[in-house]
Design an enzyme around this catalytic site. Structure first.
Site, PDB file in Angstrom:
ATOM      1  CB  SER A 262      15.798 101.137  -5.472  1.00 46.12           C
ATOM      2  OG  SER A 262      14.428 100.786  -5.487  1.00 46.12           O
ATOM      3  CB  SER A 263      15.050  96.989  -9.566  1.00 42.28           C
ATOM      4  OG  SER A 263      16.038  96.119  -9.090  1.00 42.28           O
ATOM      5  CB  THR A 264      13.395  99.927 -13.578  1.00 41.91           C
ATOM      6  OG1 THR A 264      13.314  98.525 -13.865  1.00 41.91           O
ATOM      7  CG2 THR A 264      14.696 100.475 -14.136  1.00 41.91           C
ATOM      8  CG  LEU A 265       8.032 101.348  -9.103  1.00 41.49           C
ATOM      9  CD1 LEU A 265       8.493 100.517  -7.903  1.00 41.49           C
ATOM     10  CD2 LEU A 265       7.449 102.657  -8.637  1.00 41.49           C
TER      11      LEU A 265
ATOM     12  CB  THR B 129      10.130  96.398  -8.813  1.00 42.95           C
ATOM     13  OG1 THR B 129      11.549  96.530  -8.942  1.00 42.95           O
ATOM     14  CG2 THR B 129       9.805  95.931  -7.409  1.00 42.95           C
TER      15      THR B 129
END
Length: 225
Positions: free
Chosen positions: A115-118, A121
């Site tokens: 899950s990519s860096t927030l 995103t």
């Protein structure tokens, strides 16, 4: 910087989520609007009830990992901190099935879904200018965070999320449903898109390509992004 000591459970998760969004607001990565509201409402422990943490030094081989599990009370504090750190979250090791796996230690190999860096995103989602009723194609499902935000803002009827890994889409579909979202969840090549459900008002691509695939341009509705 980690989250403060929090009461464990749903109240602790909500507090950790609010603190994470506040940090992103302070850094300028999140602004007032529907994406912010979606991130505040999204229980990340539902989408990522398990996540990996690295236990070995960067130069240590083979690397050592622990899979934390929300269902184990002893893991909850560390998992809460990890999920709300804003950093990328490792959710799959060596292409393994994600549903039904046991928590615990892993050695060697590599992480194969994240899950990519927030902050990144959130910034991209804000640039998309999501609005209710839009048709959205989310390519690179991962943990389902972008699909969940699109469902929250646009409504799930027009959202399609696509990933090449069937284990990733199986887990995301089940966990999105647990949140009450039922987008179309498909397995396939992201560079070819999903033409049968298009055209799309918004297309979000979360993997690297040398150039924008022509198929995605063809599936974009007039005036889309």
């Amino acid at each position: 910087m980690g989250t403060p000591q929090l009461a464990l459970g749903e109240n602790g998760a909500a507090a950790a989520r609010a603190a994470m969004v506040a940090r992103l607001e302070t850094s300028g990565e999140v602004k007032p609007g529907p994406v912010r509201e979606a991130l505040l409402a999204l229980p990340r422990q539902v989408l990522m009830p398990q996540a990996y943490v690295r236990r070995s030094a960067p130069d240590e081989t083979p690397p050592r990992w622990d899979l934390l599990d929300w269902s184990r009370p002893a893991d909850r504090e560390e998992l809460l901190e990890r999920l709300h750190s804003g950093e990328s979250i490792a959710i799959q090791h060596e292409g393994e099935p994600i549903l039904g796996r046991d928590a615990g230690a892993r050695r060697g190999g590599a992480m194969t879904a994240m899950s990519s860096t927030l902050g990144m995103t959130a910034d991209l989602l804000q640039l998309l200018d999501l609005r209710p009723g839009q048709r959205v194609l989310d390519i690179g499902t991962g943990a389902g965070v972008t699909a969940a935000v699109a469902c929250f803002v646009c409504g799930d009827a027009g959202v399609v999320t696509l990933d090449i890994d069937p284990y990733v889409t199986a887990a995301a579909g089940e966990r999105l449903a647990a949140l009450g979202y039922r987008p179309a969840v498909a397995t396939g090549d992201g560079t070819t898109g999903r033409p049968d459900a298009g055209p799309y008002d918004r297309i979000f691509v979360s993997f690297a390509v040398p150039r924008v695939p022509e198929a995605l341009v063809e599936q974009l509705a007039p005036g889309g992004h």
